[in-house]
Scaffold this active site. Sequence first.
Site, short mmCIF file in Angstrom:
data_model
loop_
_atom_site.label_atom_id
_atom_site.label_comp_id
_atom_site.label_asym_id
_atom_site.label_seq_id
_atom_site.Cartn_x
_atom_site.Cartn_y
_atom_site.Cartn_z
N CYS A 333 0.79 -1.24 0.00
CA CYS A 333 0.00 0.00 0.00
C CYS A 333 0.82 1.29 0.00
O CYS A 333 0.55 2.18 -0.81
CB CYS A 333 -0.97 0.03 1.16
SG CYS A 333 -1.26 -1.52 1.98
N ARG A 362 6.36 -11.30 5.51
CA ARG A 362 5.76 -11.14 6.84
C ARG A 362 6.31 -12.22 7.75
O ARG A 362 6.41 -13.38 7.36
CB ARG A 362 4.24 -11.28 6.76
CG ARG A 362 3.61 -10.14 5.97
CD ARG A 362 2.10 -10.24 5.97
NE ARG A 362 1.55 -9.24 5.06
CZ ARG A 362 0.26 -9.18 4.72
NH1 ARG A 362 -0.59 -10.05 5.24
NH2 ARG A 362 -0.17 -8.25 3.90
N GLN A 380 1.09 -11.07 -3.21
CA GLN A 380 -0.32 -10.68 -3.13
C GLN A 380 -0.79 -10.24 -4.50
O GLN A 380 -0.06 -9.53 -5.19
CB GLN A 380 -0.47 -9.48 -2.20
CG GLN A 380 -0.53 -9.79 -0.74
CD GLN A 380 -0.86 -8.53 0.03
OE1 GLN A 380 -0.20 -7.51 -0.13
NE2 GLN A 380 -1.87 -8.61 0.86
N ASP A 382 -2.53 -7.76 -5.42
CA ASP A 382 -2.96 -6.57 -4.70
C ASP A 382 -3.48 -5.50 -5.65
O ASP A 382 -3.08 -5.45 -6.81
CB ASP A 382 -1.74 -6.02 -3.96
CG ASP A 382 -2.11 -5.29 -2.69
OD1 ASP A 382 -3.31 -5.17 -2.41
OD2 ASP A 382 -1.19 -4.85 -1.99
N HIS A 384 -5.05 -1.17 -5.26
CA HIS A 384 -5.62 -0.09 -4.46
C HIS A 384 -6.46 0.78 -5.35
O HIS A 384 -6.06 1.09 -6.47
CB HIS A 384 -4.51 0.71 -3.77
CG HIS A 384 -3.78 -0.12 -2.76
ND1 HIS A 384 -2.65 -0.83 -3.08
CD2 HIS A 384 -4.08 -0.41 -1.47
CE1 HIS A 384 -2.27 -1.51 -2.01
NE2 HIS A 384 -3.11 -1.28 -1.02
N LYS A 464 -14.85 -4.13 5.83
CA LYS A 464 -14.37 -4.95 4.71
C LYS A 464 -15.34 -6.07 4.40
O LYS A 464 -16.21 -6.42 5.20
CB LYS A 464 -13.01 -5.56 5.05
CG LYS A 464 -13.08 -6.60 6.17
CD LYS A 464 -11.80 -7.41 6.27
CE LYS A 464 -11.87 -8.35 7.47
NZ LYS A 464 -10.71 -9.20 7.61
N HIS A 510 -8.26 -1.16 -0.34
CA HIS A 510 -7.32 -2.24 -0.67
C HIS A 510 -8.16 -3.41 -1.15
O HIS A 510 -9.23 -3.66 -0.59
CB HIS A 510 -6.58 -2.81 0.54
CG HIS A 510 -6.01 -1.85 1.51
ND1 HIS A 510 -4.69 -1.55 1.54
CD2 HIS A 510 -6.57 -1.16 2.53
CE1 HIS A 510 -4.45 -0.72 2.54
NE2 HIS A 510 -5.57 -0.46 3.15
#
Length: 635
Positions: A333, A362, A380, A382, A384, A464, A510
């Site tokens: 992000c 992580r 990911q 991912d 945004h 979410k 996200h």
Amino acid sequence: MKVIFPDQSSREYPDGTTPRAIAESISGRLAKEVIAAQVDDTLVDLSQPLDGEVHLKLIKPEDPEGLEVLRHSASHIMAQAVRRIFPDAKLAIGPAIENGFYYDFDLPEPLKLEDLARIEAEMAKIVAADLPFERYELSKGEALERFRAAGEKYKAELVEGLEDGTISFYRQGDFDDLCRGPHLPSTGRLKAYKLMSIAGAYWRGDSSREMLQRIYGVAFATKAGLEEYLKFLEEAARRDHRKLGKELDLFSIDDQIGGGLVLWHPKGARVRQEIEQFWKEEHYKNGYELVYTPHVGRSTLWETSGHLGFYSENMYAPMDIEGQQYYAKPMNCPFHIAIYKSRGRSYRELPFRWAELGTVYRYEKSGVLHGLMRVRGFTQDDAHIFCRPDQMPEEIERTLNFCLKLIRSFGFNDFKLYLATKPADSVGEPERWEAATAALQAAIDKVGLPSEIDEGGGAFYGPKIDLKIKDALGREWQCSTIQFDFNMSERFGLTYKGSDGADHRPYMIHRALLGSIERFFGVLLEHYEGAFPTWLAPVQAMVLPVTPDYLEYARTVMEDLRKVGIRAELDSRNEKIGYRIREVRLQKIPYWLVVGEREAREGVVAVSSRKEGDLGSQKVDWLKERLQKEIAAHS
Ligand SMILES: [Zn+2]
Ligand SMILES: [Zn+2]
């Protein structure tokens, strides 16, 4: 006393009547079936005297509450059996868990798998004796004295942690244990159980304390229930992605490199490449732009984003470069935000949808790492979304629809949506929480899939939707998330120039649809048991010359297929054809093409399919067309 039943009917009983007596007053058969009772919100033994006005629900073994009582009681029975076999055993704790129970023991010798059968046999004796579970109470002092005298240091430590007052114990036959209860009326009510495995476990989960031995067992209301579960486990073991990953040569994890860090072998990489290629094309088609961002960033970035505050325990230690601290990214992000902030943004440009297959790192404890499902480095899928408030509801609906379309393309059709709403502690304007939650709910309503609301279960920075998919074994996997973020947009001071010339705050969302490529690949692998649909299969067609005489023709067939993008291979080994066909089947390749004298002469191939078996002699063009259709349809 007044007893109110679940159907709201009520009946008067003398004070001190037990749930067992109440069950008997209804029917003798019911009294034989029930194992515990729920009084208002508390589970109690059938022998517990009641008074006053109570809401009573009689619990049967197959009820969720009943299963918990059953499984928890099984742990007492197992502990009793262990104590009989190993009189020096010191006992720790023994709770019910999903599908079963465990108990932790301190034993002078390490347990062996053979010991489980002995313990099970002893449990069978205890069950056959049908010993009643009897509750009694001691003062804290008496309880401590008893455990200290017996050298039960773990139990003594548990008692020390309890508040002063009376402490309840349960006895069945020659065995006593500290416990809140409730339990089965007697040991004979345990009908279906099995001990499964042994594991090490630290006392109180603390790695600086004693290492204990944990025995896991499963227990069900009926023998049939147990059988069904054991069959499910067998099926799950057959589909275990770690086993399949090895057999099909898809990926590995190397201790030299480190736990939770995945090596993608050529065949696994082929599948991943197909997934990623498809993912990228679909994103471009659906109004996304792709971006690439670095794997590390300076500490100031993570301070601004807040990750060094609320997320630092999931991050790796920093690297020092020219006196500055750099961190491997746990999320993408802040980088996408930096792109947003690289210049001024106008209301006319919004929305931005920026996607990246971003690899993040992580920290996970080594003990919880699990194949591809729980790793330390993963990619990911991912993205945004930055949009204006007036665009936000449509963006959410669009994102959810895109998500479902993408996941369906991989052959999943059974979904459940979970909406997580505002928790007690949160950041962001209440109006934004409301608007965002309403948009998520509206999108869920529109797609008409089963859903659940997790009231107050959202992150502190925004509501979410989680999408869970059900696999071939009926297991739920959480892959997709659509998550609002009111925190980062504030912390980074994101703005756009509105039509009024003033600065406004965009909504930031996200979203990851597959979640992690590694994990999604693991789910796919188990769902299909390694037999990927043709479009994903690492090898789509294997050409098998009957003897080396037809090698040349076989090669032209392979090359012909490859020219149109079909992943064809040639098994030219001088092995019997039956042996090579067996191998193709073990490798779960969708098509194999046998070529011999007749095929070479007539310019055809003898086609077999994993799904449909023998498809006869066919021209290579016929095969090309069939495969291309199948690949395009993702079937
Ligand atoms: Zn207990
Ligand atoms: Zn993000």
